[in-house]
Design a protein around this motif. Structure first.
Motif, PDB file in Angstrom:
ATOM      1  N   ASP A 223    -103.343   2.002   9.772  1.00 37.30           N
ATOM      2  CA  ASP A 223    -101.943   2.154  10.158  1.00 37.30           C
ATOM      3  C   ASP A 223    -101.299   0.856  10.645  1.00 37.30           C
ATOM      4  OD1 ASP A 223    -103.569   2.130  12.362  1.00 37.30           O
ATOM      5  OD2 ASP A 223    -102.397   3.568  13.518  1.00 37.30           O
ATOM      6  N   ALA A 224    -102.046  -0.242  10.616  1.00 40.24           N
ATOM      7  CA  ALA A 224    -101.481  -1.530  11.027  1.00 40.24           C
ATOM      8  C   ALA A 224    -100.629  -2.117   9.908  1.00 40.24           C
ATOM      9  CB  ALA A 224    -102.590  -2.502  11.403  1.00 40.24           C
ATOM     10  N   ARG A 225     -99.547  -2.789  10.287  1.00 43.29           N
ATOM     11  CA  ARG A 225     -98.700  -3.457   9.296  1.00 43.29           C
ATOM     12  C   ARG A 225     -98.996  -4.944   9.212  1.00 43.29           C
ATOM     13  NH1 ARG A 225     -92.572  -2.234   9.855  1.00 43.29           N
ATOM     14  NH2 ARG A 225     -92.672  -3.305   7.839  1.00 43.29           N
ATOM     15  N   TYR A 226     -99.457  -5.505  10.329  1.00 37.78           N
ATOM     16  CA  TYR A 226     -99.795  -6.930  10.373  1.00 37.78           C
ATOM     17  C   TYR A 226    -101.095  -7.131  11.152  1.00 37.78           C
ATOM     18  CZ  TYR A 226     -95.209  -8.317   8.578  1.00 37.78           C
ATOM     19  OH  TYR A 226     -94.099  -8.490   7.781  1.00 37.78           O
ATOM     20  N   PHE A 227    -101.778  -8.219  10.832  1.00 34.92           N
ATOM     21  CA  PHE A 227    -102.976  -8.622  11.565  1.00 34.92           C
ATOM     22  C   PHE A 227    -102.855 -10.090  11.952  1.00 34.92           C
ATOM     23  CE2 PHE A 227    -104.723  -5.099   9.012  1.00 34.92           C
ATOM     24  CZ  PHE A 227    -105.415  -4.381   9.989  1.00 34.92           C
ATOM     25  N   GLU A 228    -103.414 -10.423  13.107  1.00 35.20           N
ATOM     26  CA  GLU A 228    -103.574 -11.823  13.490  1.00 35.20           C
ATOM     27  C   GLU A 228    -105.065 -12.086  13.658  1.00 35.20           C
ATOM     28  OE1 GLU A 228    -101.611 -15.075  16.491  1.00 35.20           O
ATOM     29  OE2 GLU A 228    -102.280 -13.172  17.380  1.00 35.20           O
ATOM     30  N   LEU A 229    -105.596 -12.950  12.812  1.00 35.80           N
ATOM     31  CA  LEU A 229    -107.006 -13.311  12.859  1.00 35.80           C
ATOM     32  C   LEU A 229    -107.153 -14.618  13.633  1.00 35.80           C
ATOM     33  CD1 LEU A 229    -109.947 -12.776  11.876  1.00 35.80           C
ATOM     34  CD2 LEU A 229    -109.383 -14.129   9.851  1.00 35.80           C
ATOM     35  N   VAL A 230    -108.008 -14.622  14.649  1.00 33.75           N
ATOM     36  CA  VAL A 230    -108.194 -15.794  15.501  1.00 33.75           C
ATOM     37  C   VAL A 230    -109.639 -16.269  15.403  1.00 33.75           C
ATOM     38  CG1 VAL A 230    -108.017 -16.724  17.836  1.00 33.75           C
ATOM     39  CG2 VAL A 230    -106.414 -14.952  17.080  1.00 33.75           C
ATOM     40  N   LEU A 231    -109.797 -17.567  15.113  1.00 31.83           N
ATOM     41  CA  LEU A 231    -111.129 -18.163  14.961  1.00 31.83           C
ATOM     42  C   LEU A 231    -111.305 -19.305  15.961  1.00 31.83           C
ATOM     43  CD1 LEU A 231    -110.650 -16.644  12.233  1.00 31.83           C
ATOM     44  CD2 LEU A 231    -111.913 -18.475  11.122  1.00 31.83           C
ATOM     45  N   PRO A 232    -111.977 -19.058  17.080  1.00 29.20           N
ATOM     46  CA  PRO A 232    -112.299 -20.164  17.984  1.00 29.20           C
ATOM     47  C   PRO A 232    -113.456 -20.977  17.407  1.00 29.20           C
ATOM     48  CG  PRO A 232    -112.270 -18.024  19.126  1.00 29.20           C
ATOM     49  CD  PRO A 232    -112.321 -17.755  17.655  1.00 29.20           C
ATOM     50  N   VAL A 233    -113.231 -22.270  17.221  1.00 27.13           N
ATOM     51  CA  VAL A 233    -114.268 -23.171  16.705  1.00 27.13           C
ATOM     52  C   VAL A 233    -114.272 -24.414  17.579  1.00 27.13           C
ATOM     53  CG1 VAL A 233    -115.140 -24.477  14.743  1.00 27.13           C
ATOM     54  CG2 VAL A 233    -113.924 -22.325  14.359  1.00 27.13           C
ATOM     55  N   GLY A 234    -115.383 -24.658  18.284  1.00 20.20           N
ATOM     56  CA  GLY A 234    -115.423 -25.790  19.191  1.00 20.20           C
ATOM     57  C   GLY A 234    -114.363 -25.621  20.266  1.00 20.20           C
ATOM     58  N   ASN A 235    -113.524 -26.651  20.434  1.00 19.38           N
ATOM     59  CA  ASN A 235    -112.428 -26.587  21.408  1.00 19.38           C
ATOM     60  C   ASN A 235    -111.109 -26.196  20.762  1.00 19.38           C
ATOM     61  OD1 ASN A 235    -114.114 -27.438  23.567  1.00 19.38           O
ATOM     62  ND2 ASN A 235    -113.876 -29.580  22.925  1.00 19.38           N
ATOM     63  N   THR A 236    -111.158 -25.790  19.510  1.00 20.74           N
ATOM     64  CA  THR A 236    -109.927 -25.428  18.800  1.00 20.74           C
ATOM     65  C   THR A 236    -109.855 -23.923  18.580  1.00 20.74           C
ATOM     66  OG1 THR A 236    -110.925 -25.650  16.600  1.00 20.74           O
ATOM     67  CG2 THR A 236    -109.988 -27.643  17.594  1.00 20.74           C
TER      68      THR A 236
END
Length: 249
Positions: A223-236
């Motif tokens: 039922d979601a219309r949008y997703f935000e994918l977050v990838l922490p890598v190192g200090n970023t």
């Protein structure tokens, strides 16, 4: 009254069949970014921060998961850790940048190491179940044979012996089904384990100028219309917005 009952019951049965046979909808994700690149129909998007380059594409929905094809390149002079279990995705009811958009839920990516342990435990349980079934079958076969031998020369009827023979045949057929199901399940577990071991992005310390690529799985949300994918890598921290589209089959 009886005539109406004869009409209503078939109608209910047909309605239930139509409901149960309805095809499931098909879902796709599209990145919401200005600059993307297509390769064989797959749309890639990139994020470059502090000499850490992340390139990813939506791969597909599978069962209740969403798979992403992700490549991470370390152009920095430091070693950075890539740990998929810290990746997460947030589902929204609208564009995340919109003031009225609300987050539906936030979910962590599937940890491949935990998945491998689950599959190994499942394989161990399946082997134990097969050993138990084999022992029960062997015991039952011995008892059946002993019973038949003991009945020789006594007053056991031909019908009793015929029933014992049919029982033995049925046990063998059941055992054949158990063995087939066991082999099928073992092959299935092995195939899934190979996929999680070699196809997924796994925890890795990337040295300077090294790169790694693999699939990352996150829970889906129909039922979601949008997703935000977050990838922490190192200090970023690399963020990607995707719009989910639903296609009714």
């Amino acid at each position: 009254m009886k005539g109406s009952e004869y009409i209503i019951i078939p109608t209910i049965i047909v309605s239930l069949l139509l409901i149960s046979c309805s095809p499931a909808p098909v879902f796709r994700l599209a990145p919401q970014a200005e600059n993307t690149t297509f390769y064989y129909g797959t749309e890639y998007v990139q994020s470059d921060k502090d000499d850490i380059l992340v390139s990813l594409a939506y791969y597909r929905h599978t069962e209740n998961l969403i798979a992403f094809d992700i490549e991470i390149v370390n152009y920095s002079t430091q070693t950075v850790r890539v740990a998929p279990e810290y990746f997460y995705i947030t589902a929204y009811n609208g564009p995340p940048s919109h003031p009225d958009a609300k987050a539906i839920t936030q979910m962590s990516a599937i940890d491949p190491e935990k998945k491998l342990i689950e599959l190994d435990k499942k394989q161990s349980r399946e082997k134990a179940s097969e050993r138990t079934n084999l022992a029960l079958y062997a015991t039952g076969d011995v008892l059946s044979l002993a019973s038949e031998l003991a009945s020789i020369g006594d007053d056991a009827t031909h019908r009793d012996r015929e029933e014992a023979r049919r029982d033995r045949i049925e046990r063998r057929a059941l055992r054949a089904d158990q063995r087939y199901n066991h082999q099928t399940e073992m092959h299935s577990i092995a195939a899934r384990r190979i996929s999680w071991e070699y196809d997924t992005l796994r925890k890795t310390d990337l040295l300077p100028d090294q790169h790694i690529r693999g699939l990352v799985y996150v829970p889906g949300k129909p039922d979601a219309r949008y997703f935000e994918l977050v990838l922490p890598v190192g200090n970023t921290e690399h963020r990607f917005i995707f719009r989910q589209r639903r296609f009714d089959a």
